[in-house]
Design an enzyme around this catalytic site. Structure first.
Site, PDB file in Angstrom:
ATOM      1  N   GLN A  12      17.274  44.130  22.495  1.00 43.25           N
ATOM      2  CA  GLN A  12      16.429  45.154  21.876  1.00 43.25           C
ATOM      3  C   GLN A  12      16.691  45.263  20.377  1.00 43.25           C
ATOM      4  O   GLN A  12      15.762  45.286  19.572  1.00 43.25           O
ATOM      5  CB  GLN A  12      16.691  46.515  22.556  1.00 43.25           C
ATOM      6  CG  GLN A  12      15.689  47.584  22.157  1.00 43.25           C
ATOM      7  CD  GLN A  12      16.180  48.997  22.423  1.00 43.25           C
ATOM      8  OE1 GLN A  12      17.339  49.234  22.767  1.00 43.25           O
ATOM      9  NE2 GLN A  12      15.295  49.955  22.259  1.00 43.25           N
ATOM     10  N   ILE A  53      28.908  33.960  24.502  1.00 41.34           N
ATOM     11  CA  ILE A  53      29.984  34.284  23.571  1.00 41.34           C
ATOM     12  C   ILE A  53      31.368  34.273  24.237  1.00 41.34           C
ATOM     13  O   ILE A  53      32.388  34.251  23.550  1.00 41.34           O
ATOM     14  CB  ILE A  53      29.708  35.614  22.817  1.00 41.34           C
ATOM     15  CG1 ILE A  53      30.770  35.912  21.758  1.00 41.34           C
ATOM     16  CG2 ILE A  53      29.567  36.777  23.767  1.00 41.34           C
ATOM     17  CD1 ILE A  53      31.003  34.832  20.753  1.00 41.34           C
ATOM     18  N   TYR A 141      31.515  51.643  29.406  1.00 37.50           N
ATOM     19  CA  TYR A 141      30.890  51.275  28.131  1.00 37.50           C
ATOM     20  C   TYR A 141      31.541  52.047  26.976  1.00 37.50           C
ATOM     21  O   TYR A 141      31.949  51.455  25.962  1.00 37.50           O
ATOM     22  CB  TYR A 141      29.399  51.582  28.225  1.00 37.50           C
ATOM     23  CG  TYR A 141      28.597  51.368  26.963  1.00 37.50           C
ATOM     24  CD1 TYR A 141      28.399  50.096  26.443  1.00 37.50           C
ATOM     25  CD2 TYR A 141      27.993  52.448  26.320  1.00 37.50           C
ATOM     26  CE1 TYR A 141      27.633  49.906  25.302  1.00 37.50           C
ATOM     27  CE2 TYR A 141      27.219  52.266  25.185  1.00 37.50           C
ATOM     28  CZ  TYR A 141      27.045  50.994  24.676  1.00 37.50           C
ATOM     29  OH  TYR A 141      26.280  50.817  23.550  1.00 37.50           O
TER      30      TYR A 141
END
Ligand code: NAD
Ligand code: SER
Length: 316
Positions: A12, A53, A141
């Site tokens: 996003q 990654i 998170y």
């Protein structure tokens, strides 16, 4: 001109940040990367590398091949998705940051890594939340973002790595869909309204959260990365704010354009996450240190989202 690598460029934020950086720095100087074999259409105009990654060798190969000097590391598992698989969220969010910070010690001039309002928790003051305050995140998170902030400051203090960071509020844009956060409702609601559908919101009507239009988030990111290092006085992550609203307030702003639009409320597990976050943010450090200013409030956001989505959504 430093060559830039964007990790998580198909997301996003990454989509719009890649577009803007290419406008400013030249398409060839901004290498987009993500898990996908091919880039999404919006960023297919320039260099793209498929990159997980977590693969250190592949990451270093790309740094070497393009002589990359700046990395914007955006890949992460966001708040709602993180709760579905906390071990994986911690692994991706933490290990990838440490990989990028380590590269910063000898190969990079600058690193950008985003944090979030999720670093705050239920014990944090809810209104006008200060830059430095009680931090007690209770999502994986938020815990990973708070730990990440500490690592950023550590690498700056200990090794002189020029890493910069912002605590974004919920981001709202029309170009790309959100990827599993608690604030995603504020994007979904526009898609439903414009399609002529009702919207069932997964947060309750009076849940106040800090939010930001994507153009402002991209501007803040680039402003922070471009300012002189001496102006960057916060090396953990800067509070950043533009507006705060509830589902009821954004619905009524949308109803000014679509009077028949209806919203209902069916809070799910994301309500508890939202309840643990601030309602508004004090971002005076960003405003004072490097001149941050936002352009979009709720009215401008709503007008812009509707005007642009109307053009991009094709009806049967
Ligand atoms: P997103 O989920 O839309 O995009 C993340 C991108 O990272 C995806 O394209 C995904 O394919 C990619 N990715 C995932 N795992 C990867 C891996 N192993 N290797 C390479 N790429 C991988 O997220 P976003 O909303 O664009 O968020 C970008 C960053 O901004 C994140 O760090 C997020 O925590 C932060 N942030 C976002 C918001 C928001 O409201 N969107 C708010 C606060 C902070
Ligand atoms: N918008 C993000 C989320 O809801 C905040 O970091 O996860």
């Amino acid at each position: 001109m430093d060559k830039i690598l964007i990790i998580g460029a198909c997301g996003q934020l990454g989509t719009e940040l890649t577009q803007r950086l290419r406008e400013l720095k030249g398409t060839e100087n901004v290498i987009a990367s993500d898990l996908r074999d091919e880039p999404i259409k919006l960023i297919a105009d320039g260099p793209y590398e498929k990159l997980d990654i977590m693969d250190k060798d592949a990451f270093h190969a790309i740094l070497g091949r393009y002589n990359i000097k700046q990395v914007y590391h955006l890949a992460a598992v966001l708040s709602a998705k993180g709760e579905q698989n906390p071990q994986f969220a911690w692994k991706l969010n933490m290990e990838s940051l440490l990989l990028v910070l380590e590269a910063g010690r000898d190969r990079l001039n600058k690193i950008y890594w985003p944090s979030s309002i999720a670093v705050f928790g239920p014990d944090t003051p809810k209104e006008n939340t200060p830059q430095n305050t009680v931090m007690s995140p209770n999502t994986v998170y938020g815990i990973s973002k708070l730990a990440g902030e500490r690592w950023c400051e550590y690498y700056f203090e200990k090794y002189g790595v020029d890493v910069r960071s912002l605590r974004y509020p919920g981001l709202i844009g029309y170009k790309a869909l959100p990827g599993g956060g608690t604030t995603d409702y504020a994007v979904d609601i526009f898609h439903k309204a414009i399609a002529g559908d009702d919207y069932e919101c997964f947060l309750s009507e009076n849940t106040m959260l800090p939010m930001m239009y994507m153009d402002d988030a991209v501007k803040a990111t680039i402003d922070l990365m471009e300012t002189d290092a001496a102006n960057v006085k916060v090396r953990s992550s800067y509070n950043l704010a533009a507006m705060s609203f509830t589902p009821k307030e954004i619905a009524s702003e949308i109803q000014k354009h679509y009077p028949d639009f209806k919203i209902t409320y069916k809070p799910d597990f994301r309500q508890k996450i939202a309840d643990s976050w601030p309602g508004s943010i004090d971002d005076s450090a960003a405003r004072n240190n490097w001149g941050w200013q936002h352009n979009f409030g709720l009215k401008e956001l709503t007008n812009t989202m509707i005007a642009n989505l109307k053009d991009t959504i094709v009806f049967d």
